[in-house]
Design a protein around this motif. Structure first.
Motif, mmCIF file in Angstrom:
data_model
loop_
_atom_site.group_PDB
_atom_site.id
_atom_site.type_symbol
_atom_site.label_atom_id
_atom_site.label_comp_id
_atom_site.label_asym_id
_atom_site.label_seq_id
_atom_site.Cartn_x
_atom_site.Cartn_y
_atom_site.Cartn_z
ATOM 1 N N ILE A 68 -26.702 -6.505 -42.803
ATOM 2 C CA ILE A 68 -25.723 -5.799 -42.166
ATOM 3 C C ILE A 68 -24.604 -5.571 -42.993
ATOM 4 C CG2 ILE A 68 -24.094 -5.613 -40.078
ATOM 5 C CD1 ILE A 68 -26.190 -6.778 -38.382
ATOM 6 N N LYS A 69 -24.013 -6.673 -43.713
ATOM 7 C CA LYS A 69 -23.141 -6.320 -44.691
ATOM 8 C C LYS A 69 -23.218 -5.284 -45.835
ATOM 9 C CE LYS A 69 -20.956 -11.125 -44.287
ATOM 10 N NZ LYS A 69 -20.676 -12.344 -44.961
ATOM 11 N N SER A 70 -24.712 -5.612 -46.370
ATOM 12 C CA SER A 70 -25.241 -4.539 -47.195
ATOM 13 C C SER A 70 -25.063 -3.066 -46.634
ATOM 14 C CB SER A 70 -26.626 -4.965 -47.708
ATOM 15 O OG SER A 70 -26.980 -4.036 -48.746
ATOM 16 N N LEU A 71 -25.756 -2.869 -45.691
ATOM 17 C CA LEU A 71 -25.636 -1.642 -44.986
ATOM 18 C C LEU A 71 -24.444 -1.029 -44.749
ATOM 19 C CD1 LEU A 71 -28.602 -2.125 -42.375
ATOM 20 C CD2 LEU A 71 -28.706 -0.837 -44.866
ATOM 21 N N ALA A 72 -23.529 -1.966 -44.370
ATOM 22 C CA ALA A 72 -22.054 -1.395 -43.859
ATOM 23 C C ALA A 72 -21.202 -0.870 -45.397
ATOM 24 C CB ALA A 72 -21.280 -2.461 -43.083
ATOM 25 N N ARG A 73 -21.695 -1.639 -46.515
ATOM 26 C CA ARG A 73 -20.797 -1.282 -47.645
ATOM 27 C C ARG A 73 -21.564 -0.734 -48.888
ATOM 28 N NH1 ARG A 73 -18.945 -7.826 -47.360
ATOM 29 N NH2 ARG A 73 -17.797 -7.694 -45.415
ATOM 30 N N ASN A 74 -22.873 -0.489 -48.703
ATOM 31 C CA ASN A 74 -23.539 -0.024 -49.833
ATOM 32 C C ASN A 74 -23.924 1.313 -49.422
ATOM 33 O OD1 ASN A 74 -25.984 0.770 -51.669
ATOM 34 N ND2 ASN A 74 -25.196 -1.167 -52.613
ATOM 35 N N ASP A 75 -23.779 2.488 -50.299
ATOM 36 C CA ASP A 75 -24.331 3.643 -50.028
ATOM 37 C C ASP A 75 -25.767 4.091 -50.090
ATOM 38 O OD1 ASP A 75 -21.596 4.322 -49.333
ATOM 39 O OD2 ASP A 75 -21.069 4.947 -51.444
ATOM 40 N N LEU A 100 -18.614 -5.088 -37.497
ATOM 41 C CA LEU A 100 -19.501 -4.886 -38.821
ATOM 42 C C LEU A 100 -20.758 -4.028 -38.476
ATOM 43 C CD1 LEU A 100 -19.731 -5.704 -41.866
ATOM 44 C CD2 LEU A 100 -20.800 -7.359 -41.440
ATOM 45 N N LEU A 101 -21.499 -4.610 -37.335
ATOM 46 C CA LEU A 101 -22.640 -3.741 -36.995
ATOM 47 C C LEU A 101 -22.254 -2.423 -36.475
ATOM 48 C CD1 LEU A 101 -25.598 -4.041 -36.137
ATOM 49 C CD2 LEU A 101 -24.933 -4.725 -33.892
#
Length: 340
Positions: A68-75, A100-101
């Protein structure tokens, strides 16, 4: 190349392998083996990421947090996600995690299948705010969230949703779901919803299949709610906690839903009433599962199947409490496990 050995990937003639072909090949590799392929080169990274992120299911909680951190911060990764199942049944979530979710869900613009399962501690809270601002267009949505106004508002935005599953406890008597919401909804499943919630989802929509639980005092009202669909119901699954005779349940269903093609009924309260259910009202019933221990005067399920077929000639498959699948083959009922 052996499983887990990706040392030679970078030396492959990348320009000679179309990305579509490479994607098909990588689709046969396990999730754990896909991860090291991400570091091979830029082409393999993008193709492997597309395969890896397309379906996100059965992910342990700690790995889910990193995801979820990756999805929230990576394009790069969010556009690849088509299915996302988040199961936190045994974990209590913090406000920071939910925020974050929320950010991650807002970035999943191509999502078509979403499953959100929360713990019994979190479910009583109004969690539907995490869906605000999301622009994806779902086809399937399953959740343990309570039915509350923000969830209804989310449903108003989902014009292509064809299947909804409510796993949470929904005792509410009203749910503000506008008539124009969910115009394509065809499949509705619920575990612990009141008849009023069921009616709000079925009313005025082209519902063809329903899975629901029946509770003492609510069975009749729940079955009446199914009549509100704009199409004849074709498939029905019921799990009954009602104390009434099981045969009476089947009779009540047949009176309301004569066009059913498949009926699966599981009665969890043991009965000693041996009345035969009335099946003559069914005009198209082909598949019948009737799990009601103690409801039969005979242990010969073949005889029971033959008797029921006389009342309902369209029947082709029957499953009774012993779990044997009976099929109508060459004019007689036989156990399909004995058919070569």
């Amino acid at each position: 190349m052996h499983d887990g050995d990706h040392s030679n990937l970078s030396s492959l003639p990348n320009k000679m392998v179309p990305p579509e072909t490479l994607e098909l090949v990588l689709g046969h590799i396990s999730r754990d083996d896909l991860v090291p392929i991400l570091t091979t080169n830029s082409l393999f990274h993008q193709v492997a990421a597309r395969v890896l992120y397309r379906t996100l299911t059965d992910i342990p909680p700690k790995r889910t947090l990193r995801l979820i951190k990756s999805l929230a911060r990576n394009d790069l990764y969010p556009p690849f996600v088509r299915r996302f199942d988040l199961e936190w049944n045994e974990n209590i979530l913090t406000g920071n995690f939910l925020r974050l979710l929320h950010r991650a869900l807002q970035r999943l613009t191509h999502l078509s299948y979403l499953g959100l399962e929360f713990s019994a501690t979190d479910n009583p809270s109004n969690l539907a705010w995490i869906l605000q601002g999301c622009t994806f267009s779902l086809r399937v949505f399953t959740t343990s969230m309570r039915c509350e106004p923000l969830l209804a508002r989310f449903f108003e935005t989902q014009h292509n949703l064809v299947e909804v599953c409510l796993r949470g406890f929904n005792p509410v008597h009203t749910f503000p779901l506008p008539p124009e919401a969910l115009p394509r909804l065809r499949h509705f499943r619920t575990v612990l919803s009141s008849p009023h919630v069921t009616a709000n989802f079925v009313r005025g929509r082209p519902i063809e299949s329903v899975s629901m639980s029946l509770y003492p005092g609510d069975a009749t009202t729940s079955l009446d709610a199914l009549l509100l669909s704009t199409r004849p119901l074709r498939r029905l699954t019921v799990m009954s906690f009602d104390i009434g005779p099981p045969a009476a349940l089947i009779t009540e269903i047949s009176k309301r839903l004569p066009a059913l093609e498949a009926l699966h009924a599981v009665v969890l309260v043991r009965h000693s009433n041996h009345a035969t259910p009335s099946l003559s009202e069914f005009k198209a019933l082909r598949y019948l599962t009737f799990m009601a221990p103690g409801s039969f005067s005979s242990d010969n399920e073949s005889e029971i199947a033959t008797l029921w077929h006389k009342a309902c000639p369209t029947l082709k498959t029957i499953i009774l409490p012993k779990g044997i699948v009976w099929g109508y083959v060459d004019g007689q009922w036989v156990s399909l496990q004995d058919v070569p």
